[in-house]
Design a protein around this motif. Structure first.
Motif, mmCIF file in Angstrom:
data_model
loop_
_atom_site.group_PDB
_atom_site.id
_atom_site.type_symbol
_atom_site.label_atom_id
_atom_site.label_comp_id
_atom_site.label_asym_id
_atom_site.label_seq_id
_atom_site.Cartn_x
_atom_site.Cartn_y
_atom_site.Cartn_z
ATOM 1 N N LEU A 18 -5.127 -2.181 -14.997
ATOM 2 C CA LEU A 18 -3.997 -1.781 -14.168
ATOM 3 C C LEU A 18 -3.898 -2.754 -13.013
ATOM 4 C CD1 LEU A 18 -4.207 2.112 -13.754
ATOM 5 C CD2 LEU A 18 -2.401 0.846 -14.908
ATOM 6 N N ARG A 19 -2.686 -2.923 -12.516
ATOM 7 C CA ARG A 19 -2.472 -3.743 -11.320
ATOM 8 C C ARG A 19 -1.784 -2.897 -10.273
ATOM 9 N NH1 ARG A 19 1.692 -8.552 -9.886
ATOM 10 N NH2 ARG A 19 0.298 -9.887 -8.649
ATOM 11 N N LEU A 20 -2.464 -2.692 -9.177
ATOM 12 C CA LEU A 20 -1.881 -1.976 -8.056
ATOM 13 C C LEU A 20 -1.193 -2.959 -7.118
ATOM 14 C CD1 LEU A 20 -4.741 0.538 -7.153
ATOM 15 C CD2 LEU A 20 -2.900 0.766 -8.836
ATOM 16 N N SER A 21 -0.074 -2.526 -6.579
ATOM 17 C CA SER A 21 0.657 -3.334 -5.604
ATOM 18 C C SER A 21 0.808 -2.551 -4.313
ATOM 19 C CB SER A 21 2.038 -3.703 -6.140
ATOM 20 O OG SER A 21 1.950 -4.474 -7.313
ATOM 21 N N CYS A 22 0.867 -3.275 -3.233
ATOM 22 C CA CYS A 22 1.071 -2.665 -1.922
ATOM 23 C C CYS A 22 2.101 -3.514 -1.184
ATOM 24 C CB CYS A 22 -0.233 -2.619 -1.157
ATOM 25 S SG CYS A 22 -0.082 -2.053 0.554
ATOM 26 N N ALA A 23 3.214 -2.883 -0.852
ATOM 27 C CA ALA A 23 4.270 -3.556 -0.098
ATOM 28 C C ALA A 23 4.190 -3.113 1.350
ATOM 29 C CB ALA A 23 5.622 -3.208 -0.683
ATOM 30 N N ALA A 24 4.217 -4.079 2.244
ATOM 31 C CA ALA A 24 4.106 -3.782 3.670
ATOM 32 C C ALA A 24 5.366 -4.203 4.403
ATOM 33 C CB ALA A 24 2.905 -4.498 4.261
ATOM 34 N N SER A 25 5.765 -3.397 5.353
ATOM 35 C CA SER A 25 6.918 -3.730 6.177
ATOM 36 C C SER A 25 6.452 -4.421 7.447
ATOM 37 C CB SER A 25 7.698 -2.469 6.536
ATOM 38 O OG SER A 25 6.899 -1.638 7.364
ATOM 39 N N GLY A 26 7.394 -5.003 8.165
ATOM 40 C CA GLY A 26 7.032 -5.600 9.440
ATOM 41 C C GLY A 26 6.753 -7.081 9.343
ATOM 42 N N ARG A 27 6.912 -7.755 10.486
ATOM 43 C CA ARG A 27 6.743 -9.194 10.516
ATOM 44 C C ARG A 27 5.315 -9.606 10.802
ATOM 45 N NH1 ARG A 27 11.247 -10.672 14.825
ATOM 46 N NH2 ARG A 27 10.452 -8.745 15.701
ATOM 47 N N THR A 28 4.422 -8.629 10.895
ATOM 48 C CA THR A 28 3.043 -8.928 11.256
ATOM 49 C C THR A 28 2.106 -8.917 10.061
ATOM 50 O OG1 THR A 28 2.686 -6.588 11.751
ATOM 51 C CG2 THR A 28 3.315 -8.035 13.578
ATOM 52 N N PHE A 29 2.646 -8.881 8.844
ATOM 53 C CA PHE A 29 1.795 -8.744 7.666
ATOM 54 C C PHE A 29 0.764 -9.855 7.598
ATOM 55 C CE2 PHE A 29 0.510 -7.362 3.578
ATOM 56 C CZ PHE A 29 0.280 -8.495 2.820
ATOM 57 N N SER A 30 1.172 -11.071 7.887
ATOM 58 C CA SER A 30 0.246 -12.204 7.775
ATOM 59 C C SER A 30 -0.887 -12.122 8.805
ATOM 60 C CB SER A 30 0.988 -13.523 7.934
ATOM 61 O OG SER A 30 1.611 -13.591 9.192
ATOM 62 N N ASN A 31 -0.735 -11.260 9.794
ATOM 63 C CA ASN A 31 -1.789 -11.055 10.791
ATOM 64 C C ASN A 31 -2.709 -9.890 10.432
ATOM 65 O OD1 ASN A 31 -0.872 -13.122 12.445
ATOM 66 N ND2 ASN A 31 0.545 -11.772 13.529
ATOM 67 N N CYS A 32 -2.483 -9.298 9.276
ATOM 68 C CA CYS A 32 -3.244 -8.115 8.882
ATOM 69 C C CYS A 32 -4.341 -8.423 7.883
ATOM 70 C CB CYS A 32 -2.326 -7.073 8.242
ATOM 71 S SG CYS A 32 -1.166 -6.300 9.347
ATOM 72 N N ARG A 33 -5.518 -7.909 8.168
ATOM 73 C CA ARG A 33 -6.523 -7.778 7.110
ATOM 74 C C ARG A 33 -6.059 -6.621 6.239
ATOM 75 N NH1 ARG A 33 -11.616 -4.621 6.999
ATOM 76 N NH2 ARG A 33 -10.872 -3.770 8.994
ATOM 77 N N MET A 34 -6.143 -6.763 4.938
ATOM 78 C CA MET A 34 -5.675 -5.736 4.022
ATOM 79 C C MET A 34 -6.837 -5.225 3.180
ATOM 80 S SD MET A 34 -2.494 -5.498 4.766
ATOM 81 C CE MET A 34 -1.989 -4.381 3.443
ATOM 82 N N GLY A 35 -6.785 -3.940 2.892
ATOM 83 C CA GLY A 35 -7.864 -3.357 2.106
ATOM 84 C C GLY A 35 -7.353 -2.342 1.107
ATOM 85 N N TRP A 36 -8.120 -2.167 0.059
ATOM 86 C CA TRP A 36 -7.897 -1.101 -0.913
ATOM 87 C C TRP A 36 -9.092 -0.153 -0.850
ATOM 88 C CZ3 TRP A 36 -3.566 -0.054 -3.526
ATOM 89 C CH2 TRP A 36 -2.620 -1.063 -3.698
ATOM 90 N N PHE A 37 -8.795 1.120 -0.655
ATOM 91 C CA PHE A 37 -9.802 2.175 -0.654
ATOM 92 C C PHE A 37 -9.545 3.082 -1.850
ATOM 93 C CE2 PHE A 37 -11.864 2.046 3.594
ATOM 94 C CZ PHE A 37 -11.086 1.082 4.202
ATOM 95 N N ARG A 38 -10.524 3.887 -2.170
ATOM 96 C CA ARG A 38 -10.322 4.929 -3.176
ATOM 97 C C ARG A 38 -11.113 6.168 -2.781
ATOM 98 N NH1 ARG A 38 -13.481 2.256 -8.395
ATOM 99 N NH2 ARG A 38 -15.623 2.426 -7.561
#
Length: 123
Positions: A18-38
């Motif tokens: 499976l491939r999960l996707s996460c779409a983020a709003s806002g102009r600060t996405f490139s400044n965000c560390r991103m994580g997947w939790f379960r």
């Protein structure tokens, strides 16, 4: 402010992908560390994978190393979790999270959370 929405969950047989996707709003996405939790029923929330702002650094929990891959496309404000060789123990609600604060790659502290998407792996 960052708003994140997950998609791509579903039911799959053991050994599938499976491939999960996460779409983020806002102009600060490139400044965000991103994580997947379960989080599985009766268990604590677990950090599965995370990726640094640039995408250069990643973290994986031992149980998914070699099977899951996290990636991001800053131009599309998106982060992905490719899950291969799925096992029944991967069954959980998967959450995408964004963090604007500079922290360690394996920190559990995140500023913004999605609503989650269910992943069910049948044996």
């Amino acid at each position: 402010q960052v708003h994140v929405v997950e998609s791509g969950g579903g039911l799959v047989q053991a050994g599938g992908s499976l491939r999960l996707s996460c779409a983020a709003s806002g102009r600060t996405f490139s400044n965000c560390r991103m994580g997947w939790f379960r989080q599985a029923p009766g268990k604590e929330r677990e950090l599965v994978a995370s990726i640094s702002r640039s995408g250069v650094f990643t973290y994986y929990v031992d149980s998914v190393k070699g099977r899951f891959t996290i990636s991001r496309e800053n131009a599309k404000n998106s982060v992905y979790l490719q899950m291969n060789s799925l096992k029944p123990e991967d069954t959980a609600v998967y959450y995408c999270a964004a963090d604007l604060t500079v922290r360690k790659i394996d920190s559990y502290d995140y500023d913004y959370w999605g609503q989650g998407t269910q992943v069910t792996v049948s044996s």
